[in-house]
Design a protein around this motif. Structure first.
Motif, PDB file in Angstrom:
ATOM      1  N   GLY A  37       0.737  -1.287  -0.132  1.00 31.20           N
ATOM      2  CA  GLY A  37       0.099   0.079   0.079  1.00 31.20           C
ATOM      3  C   GLY A  37       0.778   1.237  -0.064  1.00 31.20           C
ATOM      4  O   GLY A  37       0.214   2.318  -0.470  1.00 31.20           O
ATOM      5  N   PHE A  38       2.083   1.199   0.537  1.00 30.91           N
ATOM      6  CA  PHE A  38       2.950   2.306   0.390  1.00 30.91           C
ATOM      7  C   PHE A  38       4.392   1.811   0.554  1.00 30.91           C
ATOM      8  O   PHE A  38       4.865   0.758   0.903  1.00 30.91           O
ATOM      9  CB  PHE A  38       2.810   3.151   1.968  1.00 30.91           C
ATOM     10  CG  PHE A  38       3.155   2.590   3.082  1.00 30.91           C
ATOM     11  CD1 PHE A  38       4.388   2.940   3.572  1.00 30.91           C
ATOM     12  CD2 PHE A  38       2.449   1.820   3.846  1.00 30.91           C
ATOM     13  CE1 PHE A  38       5.076   2.449   4.748  1.00 30.91           C
ATOM     14  CE2 PHE A  38       2.893   1.244   5.045  1.00 30.91           C
ATOM     15  CZ  PHE A  38       4.065   1.629   5.524  1.00 30.91           C
ATOM     16  N   VAL A  39       5.282   2.793   0.007  1.00 30.29           N
ATOM     17  CA  VAL A  39       6.655   2.425   0.078  1.00 30.29           C
ATOM     18  C   VAL A  39       7.523   3.531   0.800  1.00 30.29           C
ATOM     19  O   VAL A  39       7.151   4.734   0.322  1.00 30.29           O
ATOM     20  CB  VAL A  39       7.176   1.850  -1.143  1.00 30.29           C
ATOM     21  CG1 VAL A  39       6.685   3.286  -2.453  1.00 30.29           C
ATOM     22  CG2 VAL A  39       8.447   1.506  -1.386  1.00 30.29           C
ATOM     23  N   VAL A  40       8.644   3.541   1.305  1.00 29.93           N
ATOM     24  CA  VAL A  40       9.573   4.534   1.774  1.00 29.93           C
ATOM     25  C   VAL A  40      10.753   4.396   1.020  1.00 29.93           C
ATOM     26  O   VAL A  40      11.326   3.485   1.098  1.00 29.93           O
ATOM     27  CB  VAL A  40       9.522   4.176   3.424  1.00 29.93           C
ATOM     28  CG1 VAL A  40      10.556   5.451   3.950  1.00 29.93           C
ATOM     29  CG2 VAL A  40       8.278   4.142   4.246  1.00 29.93           C
ATOM     30  N   LEU A  41      11.086   5.285   0.485  1.00 32.98           N
ATOM     31  CA  LEU A  41      12.272   5.609  -0.190  1.00 32.98           C
ATOM     32  C   LEU A  41      13.334   6.573   0.500  1.00 32.98           C
ATOM     33  O   LEU A  41      12.780   7.590   0.692  1.00 32.98           O
ATOM     34  CB  LEU A  41      12.089   5.964  -1.619  1.00 32.98           C
ATOM     35  CG  LEU A  41      10.992   5.265  -2.434  1.00 32.98           C
ATOM     36  CD1 LEU A  41      10.680   5.827  -3.853  1.00 32.98           C
ATOM     37  CD2 LEU A  41      11.484   3.921  -2.683  1.00 32.98           C
ATOM     38  N   ASP A  42      14.658   6.021   0.733  1.00 33.98           N
ATOM     39  CA  ASP A  42      15.471   6.828   1.491  1.00 33.98           C
ATOM     40  C   ASP A  42      16.630   7.047   0.661  1.00 33.98           C
ATOM     41  O   ASP A  42      17.386   5.820   0.425  1.00 33.98           O
ATOM     42  CB  ASP A  42      15.400   6.602   2.858  1.00 33.98           C
ATOM     43  CG  ASP A  42      16.465   7.401   3.791  1.00 33.98           C
ATOM     44  OD1 ASP A  42      16.389   8.698   3.450  1.00 33.98           O
ATOM     45  OD2 ASP A  42      17.101   7.172   4.592  1.00 33.98           O
ATOM     46  N   HIS A  43      17.344   8.116   0.669  1.00 32.31           N
ATOM     47  CA  HIS A  43      18.679   8.196  -0.156  1.00 32.31           C
ATOM     48  C   HIS A  43      19.796   7.765   0.675  1.00 32.31           C
ATOM     49  O   HIS A  43      21.078   7.654   0.126  1.00 32.31           O
ATOM     50  CB  HIS A  43      18.872   9.548  -0.844  1.00 32.31           C
ATOM     51  CG  HIS A  43      19.471  10.572  -0.068  1.00 32.31           C
ATOM     52  ND1 HIS A  43      20.605  10.930  -0.234  1.00 32.31           N
ATOM     53  CD2 HIS A  43      18.887  11.064   0.914  1.00 32.31           C
ATOM     54  CE1 HIS A  43      21.029  12.179   0.425  1.00 32.31           C
ATOM     55  NE2 HIS A  43      19.945  12.121   1.571  1.00 32.31           N
ATOM     56  N   ALA A  44      19.789   7.859   1.892  1.00 35.71           N
ATOM     57  CA  ALA A  44      20.933   7.900   2.824  1.00 35.71           C
ATOM     58  C   ALA A  44      21.214   6.165   2.946  1.00 35.71           C
ATOM     59  O   ALA A  44      20.567   5.330   2.631  1.00 35.71           O
ATOM     60  CB  ALA A  44      20.354   8.165   4.117  1.00 35.71           C
ATOM     61  N   PRO A  45      22.259   5.849   3.384  1.00 34.74           N
ATOM     62  CA  PRO A  45      23.146   4.707   3.343  1.00 34.74           C
ATOM     63  C   PRO A  45      22.446   3.825   4.149  1.00 34.74           C
ATOM     64  O   PRO A  45      22.529   2.400   4.314  1.00 34.74           O
ATOM     65  CB  PRO A  45      24.448   4.909   3.449  1.00 34.74           C
ATOM     66  CG  PRO A  45      24.665   6.315   3.999  1.00 34.74           C
ATOM     67  CD  PRO A  45      23.655   6.914   3.578  1.00 34.74           C
ATOM     68  N   ARG A  46      21.988   4.324   5.372  1.00 40.67           N
ATOM     69  CA  ARG A  46      21.490   3.564   6.600  1.00 40.67           C
ATOM     70  C   ARG A  46      20.454   4.411   7.332  1.00 40.67           C
ATOM     71  O   ARG A  46      20.299   5.606   6.968  1.00 40.67           O
ATOM     72  CB  ARG A  46      22.664   3.241   7.515  1.00 40.67           C
ATOM     73  CG  ARG A  46      23.422   4.413   7.950  1.00 40.67           C
ATOM     74  CD  ARG A  46      24.847   4.071   8.746  1.00 40.67           C
ATOM     75  NE  ARG A  46      25.508   5.450   8.793  1.00 40.67           N
ATOM     76  CZ  ARG A  46      26.515   6.041   7.991  1.00 40.67           C
ATOM     77  NH1 ARG A  46      26.262   5.442   6.972  1.00 40.67           N
ATOM     78  NH2 ARG A  46      26.981   6.948   8.693  1.00 40.67           N
ATOM     79  N   PRO A  47      19.583   3.808   8.422  1.00 39.81           N
ATOM     80  CA  PRO A  47      18.940   4.380   9.159  1.00 39.81           C
ATOM     81  C   PRO A  47      19.453   5.627  10.114  1.00 39.81           C
ATOM     82  O   PRO A  47      20.341   5.778  10.327  1.00 39.81           O
ATOM     83  CB  PRO A  47      18.249   3.336  10.095  1.00 39.81           C
ATOM     84  CG  PRO A  47      18.624   2.138   9.313  1.00 39.81           C
ATOM     85  CD  PRO A  47      19.800   2.482   8.673  1.00 39.81           C
ATOM     86  N   GLY A  48      18.643   6.769  10.088  1.00 38.81           N
ATOM     87  CA  GLY A  48      19.147   7.693  11.192  1.00 38.81           C
ATOM     88  C   GLY A  48      18.601   9.150  10.532  1.00 38.81           C
ATOM     89  O   GLY A  48      19.181  10.250  11.057  1.00 38.81           O
ATOM     90  N   GLY A  49      18.188   9.167   9.218  1.00 35.91           N
ATOM     91  CA  GLY A  49      17.942  10.480   8.736  1.00 35.91           C
ATOM     92  C   GLY A  49      19.236  11.263   8.654  1.00 35.91           C
ATOM     93  O   GLY A  49      20.348  10.840   8.413  1.00 35.91           O
ATOM     94  N   ALA A  50      19.113  12.531   8.679  1.00 40.41           N
ATOM     95  CA  ALA A  50      20.202  13.385   8.825  1.00 40.41           C
ATOM     96  C   ALA A  50      20.999  13.320   9.875  1.00 40.41           C
ATOM     97  O   ALA A  50      22.312  13.979   9.856  1.00 40.41           O
ATOM     98  CB  ALA A  50      19.708  15.072   8.762  1.00 40.41           C
ATOM     99  N   TRP A  51      20.647  12.875  11.073  1.00 42.72           N
ATOM    100  CA  TRP A  51      21.394  12.728  12.291  1.00 42.72           C
ATOM    101  C   TRP A  51      22.853  11.928  11.917  1.00 42.72           C
ATOM    102  O   TRP A  51      23.857  11.937  12.581  1.00 42.72           O
ATOM    103  CB  TRP A  51      20.681  11.771  13.274  1.00 42.72           C
ATOM    104  CG  TRP A  51      19.497  12.999  13.843  1.00 42.72           C
ATOM    105  CD1 TRP A  51      18.299  12.999  13.476  1.00 42.72           C
ATOM    106  CD2 TRP A  51      19.526  13.884  14.885  1.00 42.72           C
ATOM    107  NE1 TRP A  51      17.464  13.655  14.316  1.00 42.72           N
ATOM    108  CE2 TRP A  51      18.141  14.254  15.075  1.00 42.72           C
ATOM    109  CE3 TRP A  51      21.007  14.485  15.405  1.00 42.72           C
ATOM    110  CZ2 TRP A  51      18.055  15.517  15.815  1.00 42.72           C
ATOM    111  CZ3 TRP A  51      20.454  15.566  16.318  1.00 42.72           C
ATOM    112  CH2 TRP A  51      19.280  16.096  16.575  1.00 42.72           C
ATOM    113  N   GLN A  52      22.727  10.914  11.041  1.00 37.46           N
ATOM    114  CA  GLN A  52      23.817  10.003  10.845  1.00 37.46           C
ATOM    115  C   GLN A  52      24.936  10.707  10.026  1.00 37.46           C
ATOM    116  O   GLN A  52      26.019  10.465  10.203  1.00 37.46           O
ATOM    117  CB  GLN A  52      23.504   8.913   9.922  1.00 37.46           C
ATOM    118  CG  GLN A  52      23.134   9.303   8.246  1.00 37.46           C
ATOM    119  CD  GLN A  52      22.391   8.270   7.667  1.00 37.46           C
ATOM    120  OE1 GLN A  52      23.102   7.451   6.962  1.00 37.46           O
ATOM    121  NE2 GLN A  52      21.203   8.110   7.669  1.00 37.46           N
TER     122      GLN A  52
END
Length: 380
Positions: A37-52
């Motif tokens: 029903g939905f998909v999450v696309l993230d360009h970062a290499p790992r979890p953490g958002g900008a915090w990483q």
């Protein structure tokens, strides 16, 4: 996948920082399944958002007002205040994605979102193309550092870098450093660097406003309202921090007393050996550190023509006024951890109503998100 090699989906979430994960959590609660029903696309290499990507010296104890994601407390131990915030928050985001089975796709670059067939959005990415009925954009600002331009900038023989590339204070030992910018990052960089540098100079466009006393709920509401009004007018959003001023912590008070936070007005030009003002004043420098903030990373939305003449995207709540299928969370007034949480929920509620009234809509999302109770329990 349809006959044209395009993946059909109800909702695409772009970005897996605080805002994106909040949106994904509420989509899951609404009855939509990840990758169906939905998909999450993230360009970062790992979890953490900008915090990483934050510098190692930004420890968790220095983070102001980190709010837990919906549905899962952020539990830290006595030793976490001294650990890099990238590790603490990155670990929390990793556990969150696993707990709720959000199946974030990464690293995936979203190149463009444009009008598709049958009233759908065409989301073109490095992983392929998605055909979506709605989109939650949660791309934040980290990928668009703002570099001001000044006369002579290209002639400077020293090093120039931005907060986005700040490595921590150690690299500035014994150097003369000019820090540009009056926000929270600029003051944190300056206070760190002053301990090891041969000399520091702080310059800002406007005199910094130091705010004494606790950050009250009323104060926060007023600040958010000011940012929200700009967004309603279609102007580029200002950060909430730019409205609230700089809190006077114990470290800030000490730095002010020591003269570290003595500010000079913005220089007029850059020379090969430093910076200069038109009144004849000059400062020699080995490094110019631009702590000049970021701009919303929304260039991939350009084909939809969402920007107003003022340069921003006009939104009502989280919905883009020019396209009801597009919701911006973590944008403008919701660009804080608690604001992103609330915006994620609000966006999903409106998307639920949209899906319920458009052809081919499933009822679970529309009915559940329009109300207060989930249509399906999330497996913890």
């Amino acid at each position: 996948m349809n006959d044209f090699g395009v993946h059909d989906i109800d909702v695409v979430v772009v970005g897996a920082g605080q805002a994106g994960l909040s949106g994904a959590y509420h989509l899951r609660r609404s009855g939509l399944e990840p990758d169906r029903g939905f998909v999450v696309l993230d360009h970062a290499p790992r979890p953490g958002g900008a915090w990483q990507f934050r510098w190692p010296s930004l420890t968790y104890g220095k983070v102001h007002g980190m709010h837990a994601l919906p549905g899962m407390e952020l539990v830290t131990g006595p030793d976490d205040d001294g650990r890099p915030s990238s590790e603490v928050i990155g670990g929390y985001f990793t556990a969150y994605e696993r707990r709720f089975g959000l199946r974030v796709h990464r690293p995936v670059d979203v190149h463009a979102v444009r009008e598709g067939a049958g009233g759908r959005l065409r989301v073109e990415t490095s992983e392929g193309t998605w055909s979506a009925r709605a989109l939650i954009n949660a791309t934040g600002t980290w990928d668009r550092p703002f570099w001001p331009r000044y006369r002579g900038q290209e002639t400077f023989r020293g090093r120039q870098l931005h907060t986005a590339n700040y490595p921590g204070p150690e690299e500035f030992a014994g150097l003369r450093v000019v820090v540009v910018g009056g926000g929270a990052s600029g003051t944190q960089h300056l206070m760190e660097i002053a301990r090891v540098a041969a000399g520091t100079t702080w310059v800002t466009r406007r005199p910094p406003v130091f705010r004494e006393g606790p950050f009250t709920e009323e104060w926060g509401r007023e600040a958010v309202a000011l940012v929200e009004e700009r967004v309603r007018q279609g102007l580029p959003p200002r950060s909430v921090v730019s409205v609230t001023g700089l809190p006077v912590t114990e470290a800030v008070a000490r730095a002010r007393a020591e003269g570290v936070l003595d500010r000079l007005p913005m220089f007029d030009r850059i020379t090969p050996t430093g910076v200069a003002w038109d009144d004849g004043r000059t400062v020699d420098a080995d490094v110019i550190l631009w702590a000049t903030g970021f701009r919303p990373a929304i260039d991939h939305l350009a084909p939809l023509g969402l920007r107003e003449r003022g340069g921003g995207v006009r939104i009502e709540g989280t919905r883009a006024v020019r396209d009801e299928r597009v919701h911006l969370v973590g944008y403008g007034p919701s660009a804080s951890t608690i604001g992103a949480n609330r915006a994620g929920r609000a966006a999903v509620r409106e998307i639920g109503r949209l899906l319920a009234r458009t052809p081919g809509a499933g009822t679970a999302a529309g009915e559940a998100v329009a109300g207060d109770e989930p249509a399906a329990a999330v497996r913890a």
